[in-house]
Design an enzyme around this catalytic site. Structure first.
Site, PDB file in Angstrom:
ATOM      1  N   GLU A   1      20.403  40.351  19.531  1.00 38.32           N
ATOM      2  CA  GLU A   1      19.511  41.365  20.105  1.00 38.32           C
ATOM      3  C   GLU A   1      20.103  42.011  21.357  1.00 38.32           C
ATOM      4  OE1 GLU A   1      15.090  39.858  18.665  1.00 38.32           O
ATOM      5  OE2 GLU A   1      15.775  39.307  20.668  1.00 38.32           O
TER       6      GLU A   1
ATOM      7  N   GLU B   1      15.234  38.211  11.634  1.00 36.73           N
ATOM      8  CA  GLU B   1      14.136  37.439  12.220  1.00 36.73           C
ATOM      9  C   GLU B   1      12.851  38.082  11.718  1.00 36.73           C
ATOM     10  OE1 GLU B   1      14.209  36.861  16.446  1.00 36.73           O
ATOM     11  OE2 GLU B   1      16.358  36.445  16.503  1.00 36.73           O
TER      12      GLU B   1
ATOM     13  N   CYS C   1      27.033  40.732  32.226  1.00 34.81           N
ATOM     14  CA  CYS C   1      27.320  42.167  32.305  1.00 34.81           C
ATOM     15  C   CYS C   1      28.374  42.513  31.259  1.00 34.81           C
ATOM     16  CB  CYS C   1      27.823  42.525  33.704  1.00 34.81           C
ATOM     17  SG  CYS C   1      28.513  44.181  33.828  1.00 34.81           S
TER      18      CYS C   1
END
Length: 692
Positions: A142, A301, A107
């Site tokens: 990401e 990527e 979190c």
């Protein structure tokens, strides 16, 4: 230009590392990304750090002339840390703990996690901040992937209340903004506010929902900023980036990218359930990434094999890796880093294929990457750092995207699907587009398109008026001006703040459900015939209003200074304006009160672009469908990319003789063939306008 792969030396015996470095060098690779998932390797036991293995790997790579982008490993906190602080786990809307076993299991607002993040990032930055072979840092990995932006734990509830108190200062300002008098939701204290999680019906207050999305995005931005601050202090000479995800909308990409030195993204064209990859969708996400900072970007990527977890997405066919790479470069990529170097033998991504197969032997994909690297090495110095030269801006606003996520208003209607309709128009005609924030300077653009401008950032309406007044052309569409920034409905006549700019009044509106459409007629029959002549697909039915169809929505428009450029052809709105044009001082403002189907979109946008003096890229008179055209501009040179995404030979017609960079030869004026997956890069050797 940087050209490389994502490399995981921790996955392979150390005796293999030198072989990998040799093969990389032979393939023309000069950079690898390392470390973003290696926390438990760096710190297997709390406080016991081991970077020696990474030192040895970096040294082997350096000997081969390969530098490193180092990732902070905070996307994968190790098991000992999660066992010590199980409160770090996220919770979903139902209150279920999203536990261990994947990644991103933390979190952003947990009070315990930041000190462990500081420890690992500090240790890495102190060790590698002066390492000349580490050329950049990637924060985390990401952010938000796998729906990990919005957490519904107690820590997030507490942080949300603090965020709200800071924003509204007094509880009754929040009550007024959210309209909590509805359904007896008036709050007396900040502690009474819950998260918009599971309830008896999945419908929360729209103001609360929008604020929660803004809060969650801000939480990610703040989490990243703590890492950036450390890296700026301890590694001040190394740039910082993050690998974003293109059209992904859970985090405001403009906010996330603002403190970075350059933006990056992860490009997987075949990661789709669609029957066929639409290259326009990939091109759009490149342009979105370039627009995050309005400058060139990296692909950290880049697909090099078939993606897959428990099943495989399509494998790139021969020539596709090269074609996708050039598409990336055409749209502004100054670095290509393939994912991954070698396909892993274990773990959740055994079927996520890289340049090398599981056996580690060079094969077809390796040879294709090698060929591509050799070509780019020859031409990269010419095109690196060049700009798009776009004269068209499309504005992407995450707040409006979130607003339509909360209330889609027409069944199945999505902001991004609607956004793509405009983008594909420009893409198919070879008109470069910048996809930018509503905070950028618009004065350099001839045309600004803003899909679904429901709510406007404070001050933006005034800026848009000023842009049009100075000669700019604006396109707005249905739902524009209908909301306040706090997500309340506008009490003024629609389109609210844009009524004077557009010269219209929207008296009524409705959705077209279950696939229903309205026929639409262009207001000028002569122009309609001209449009049909220019578009053979619609020529046979040009005189019939059904040649043009609207879907999804209809506005009932009253003209207050504007003129109708299209009218509805049926139902009770027959003869009423469907699209309008309004001269505003030196500029022009258009309004589309419905969602055009492709033929109608083409007819309307052709006229708009013509009057705005926006035209396709110069130098090519025509190209067959499937051939993408894109340009990159240096000070005195224009580089024209022609890329054939179809499985058949394409044709393009050059307006004049041009030099082609990849084959290093002259092409005569006239028609030329472009084979399937074929790529040409033409160079104008004298100053030229980007469009004809």
């Amino acid at each position: 230009m940087y050209f490389g792969a994502c490399y995981y030396p921790e996955h392979w015996p150390e005796s293999r590392w030198a072989t990998d470095a040799r093969l990389m060098k032979e393939a023309g690779l000069n950079v690898v990304r390392i470390g973003e998932f290696a926390w438990s390797k760096f710190e297997r036991y709390e406080g016991q750090y081991d970077f020696d293995w990474l030192d040895r790997s970096i040294a082997i790579l350096a000997e081969a002339g390969i530098c490193v982008v180092l990732g902070t490993p905070t996307a994968t906190p190790p098991k000992w840390l999660m066992d010590k602080h199980p409160d770090i786990y996220m919770k979903d809307k139902q209150g279920h703990v999203r536990g261990y076993g994947n990644r991103r299991h933390y979190c952003y607002n947990n009070p315990n996690y930041p000190r462990y993040v500081r420890n690992i990032v500090t240790r890495m930055a102190e060790r590698y901040g002066n390492n000349t072979n580490v050329i950049a840092w990637q924060t985390d990995n990401e952010f938000g992937c796998n729906e990990t932006t919005r957490c519904y734990c107690n820590d997030c509830a507490k942080a949300f209340r603090v965020w709200l108190a800071d924003k509204y200062e007094h509880i009754d300002r929040l009550n007024d903004s959210w309209g909590t008098v509805f359904w007896s939701h008036i709050y007396n204290d900040w502690e009474q506010i819950e998260l918009p999680a599971y309830t008896v019906f999945p419908l929360h207050n729209p103001g609360m929902e929008l604020d929660f999305r803004r809060f969650a995005s801000d939480s990610v931005v703040a989490f990243q900023q703590a890492q950036i601050d450390l890296l700026r202090e301890l590694a001040p000479n190394q740039p910082i980036t993050h690998n974003l995800m293109g059209a992904f909308d859970e985090i405001d990409g403009f906010d996330l990218s603002a403190p970075l030195d350059f933006a990056s993204w992860d490009n997987y064209p075949n990661l789709t359930f669609a029957d066929q990859v639409n290259p326009a969708d990939v091109a759009m996400q490149h342009d979105m990434t370039r627009g995050l900072k309005n400058k060139n970007f990296w692909v950290l990527e880049h697909q090099s094999g078939s993606p897959g977890g428990n099943f495989l997405f399509p494998m790139p066919k021969p020539g596709e890796i090269r074609r996708w790479t050039y598409q990336s470069v055409a749209h502004g990529a100054d670095a290509i880093v393939y994912f991954r170097w070698r396909t892993c033998l274990f773990g959740a991504e055994q079927f996520w294929h890289g340049i090398l197969q599981h056996d580690g032997l060079p094969g077809r994909r390796y040879e294709e990457v090698k060929r591509t690297g050799e070509e780019l090495q020859r031409i990269s110095s010419l095109i690196e750092g060049s700009s798009s030269g776009a004269e068209v801006a499309m504005i992407r606003c995450y707040d409006n995207e979130w607003t339509m996520e909360v209330q889609e208003q027409a069944f199945g209607h999505r902001y991004m699907a609607h956004f793509k309709r405009y983008y594909r128009y420009f893409y198919e005609r070879g008109i470069p587009v910048d996809i930018v924030s509503d905070r950028v300077d618009l004065t350099s653009y001839k045309l600004v398109v803003i899909p679904h401008l429901l709510l406007s950032r404070p001050g933006f309406a005034e800026r848009l008026y000023a842009y049009a007044a100075q000669g700019g052309t604006v396109v707005l569409d249905f739902r524009s001006g209908t909301k306040r920034w706090d997500n309340q409905m506008e009490s003024e006549p629609l389109p609210g703040a844009y009524k004077e700019l557009l010269g219209i009044r929207v008296n009524e509106y409705g959705s077209l459900m279950n696939g229903k459409t309205y026929g639409v007629a262009l207001a000028d029959p002569a122009a309609e015939a001209s449009d049909a002549q220019a578009s053979p697909a619609t020529a046979s039915t040009a005189a019939n209003a059904s040649a043009y169809l609207a879907q999804t929505w209809f506005d009932v428009i009253e003209l207050e200074g504007a003129e109708a450029i299209a009218t509805y052809a049926e139902d009770y709105v027959a003869g009423m304006p469907a699209a309008t044009r309004h001269a505003y001082k030196q500029g022009t403002a258009y309004y589309l009160g419905m969602e055009p189907q492709p033929a109608l979109m083409s007819a309307l946008m052709n006229r708009i672009c013509d009057t705005a003096n926006v035209h396709p890229i110069a130098g090519v008179r025509s190209a067959t469908p499937g051939v993408e055209l894109m340009s990159r501009l240096q000070v005195n040179d224009t580089f024209l990319f022609a890329i054939n995404h179809s499985e058949t030979t394409g044709l393009l017609h050059l307006d004049e003789p041009m030099h082609e960079l990849i084959e290093n030869r002259q092409h005569a004026e006239g028609e030329h063939e472009l084979p399937p997956n074929g790529v040409r890069i033409f160079r104008y050797t004298q100053p030229k306008n980007t469009t004809r």
